[in-house]
Design a protein around this motif. Sequence first.
Motif, short mmCIF file in Angstrom:
data_model
loop_
_atom_site.label_atom_id
_atom_site.label_comp_id
_atom_site.label_asym_id
_atom_site.label_seq_id
_atom_site.Cartn_x
_atom_site.Cartn_y
_atom_site.Cartn_z
N VAL A 165 -38.37 27.11 1.96
CA VAL A 165 -38.99 25.78 1.94
C VAL A 165 -38.28 24.87 0.93
N LYS A 166 -37.85 25.46 -0.19
CA LYS A 166 -37.12 24.75 -1.24
C LYS A 166 -35.99 25.66 -1.73
N PRO A 167 -34.85 25.64 -1.07
CA PRO A 167 -33.76 26.56 -1.41
C PRO A 167 -33.27 26.48 -2.86
N GLU A 168 -33.51 25.36 -3.52
CA GLU A 168 -33.10 25.24 -4.92
C GLU A 168 -34.00 26.07 -5.84
N GLU A 169 -35.12 26.55 -5.32
CA GLU A 169 -36.04 27.38 -6.10
C GLU A 169 -35.84 28.85 -5.75
N PRO A 170 -36.06 29.75 -6.72
CA PRO A 170 -35.94 31.18 -6.41
C PRO A 170 -37.07 31.63 -5.50
N LEU A 171 -36.88 32.77 -4.89
CA LEU A 171 -37.86 33.33 -3.96
C LEU A 171 -39.08 33.83 -4.72
N PRO A 172 -40.26 33.24 -4.48
CA PRO A 172 -41.48 33.66 -5.21
C PRO A 172 -42.00 35.02 -4.73
N PHE A 173 -42.59 35.77 -5.67
CA PHE A 173 -43.18 37.06 -5.32
C PHE A 173 -44.62 37.16 -5.82
N ILE A 174 -44.83 37.08 -7.13
CA ILE A 174 -46.17 37.15 -7.71
C ILE A 174 -46.35 35.96 -8.65
N SER A 175 -47.53 35.39 -8.65
CA SER A 175 -47.88 34.33 -9.60
C SER A 175 -49.25 34.61 -10.19
N ILE A 176 -49.45 34.15 -11.41
CA ILE A 176 -50.73 34.30 -12.11
C ILE A 176 -51.17 32.90 -12.53
N ALA A 177 -52.43 32.58 -12.27
CA ALA A 177 -52.93 31.25 -12.61
C ALA A 177 -54.37 31.29 -13.07
N SER A 178 -54.67 30.38 -13.99
CA SER A 178 -56.04 30.15 -14.40
C SER A 178 -56.50 28.91 -13.65
N GLN A 179 -57.31 29.11 -12.63
CA GLN A 179 -57.84 28.00 -11.84
C GLN A 179 -59.18 27.56 -12.44
N LYS A 180 -59.75 26.53 -11.88
CA LYS A 180 -60.99 25.98 -12.44
C LYS A 180 -62.12 27.01 -12.51
N ASN A 181 -62.33 27.75 -11.42
CA ASN A 181 -63.47 28.67 -11.36
C ASN A 181 -63.10 30.15 -11.32
N TYR A 182 -61.83 30.46 -11.45
CA TYR A 182 -61.41 31.85 -11.37
C TYR A 182 -59.99 32.02 -11.89
N ILE A 183 -59.62 33.28 -12.09
CA ILE A 183 -58.25 33.64 -12.37
C ILE A 183 -57.68 34.15 -11.05
N ALA A 184 -56.46 33.72 -10.74
CA ALA A 184 -55.85 34.09 -9.47
C ALA A 184 -54.57 34.88 -9.68
N LEU A 185 -54.39 35.85 -8.81
CA LEU A 185 -53.13 36.58 -8.71
C LEU A 185 -52.64 36.35 -7.28
N TYR A 186 -51.48 35.72 -7.16
CA TYR A 186 -50.89 35.47 -5.85
C TYR A 186 -49.80 36.52 -5.65
N HIS A 187 -49.86 37.24 -4.53
CA HIS A 187 -48.91 38.32 -4.27
C HIS A 187 -48.38 38.14 -2.84
N MET A 188 -47.13 37.72 -2.73
CA MET A 188 -46.55 37.46 -1.41
C MET A 188 -46.37 38.73 -0.59
#
Length: 155
Positions: free
Chosen positions: A62-85
């Motif tokens: 989608v954005k070749p200038e960016e590296p390939l995402p795998f896992i992300s960690i975020a503090s969202q408004k109502n929860y903590i999220a773990l994104y795992h592709m």
Amino acid sequence: MEYTAKGPDDYILQLPEERKSAIEKLRLTVKQNLPSGFEETMAYGMIAYVVPHQLYPPGYHVKPEEPLPFISIASQKNYIALYHMGIYMIPELLDWFREAYPKVVPTKLDMGKSCIRFKKVSSIPYELIAELSGKVTVEEYIGRYEREIALIKKK
């Protein structure tokens, strides 16, 4: 919630006190268990673990200038999220996670396609996240990713 952090340490410094230790522990859990080759960075306002361009020059389709995402960690408004592709792309990994989760967490699994949401810090299954983090190598992920992209292009 989006944070404008220069790096993972800066991201954690900006968090509300009640989230800092959980995000730090989640970060450490992922970092200590990821197979070699993934790199920690910031992406989309989150702590991210990616396949760097040195290993996969095409980058994210989608954005070749960016590296390939795998896992992300975020503090969202109502929860903590773990994104795992990997959970999004690998059905057997998703099946394994869905089966393992209720064995270690008493609350119902709350997830989207790649997002696992933890509304209570006390319900984060760090040992399970450690195991999940180590299940897919960089080479396996790139191979699966390329197969998925090829399928998308055929459509």
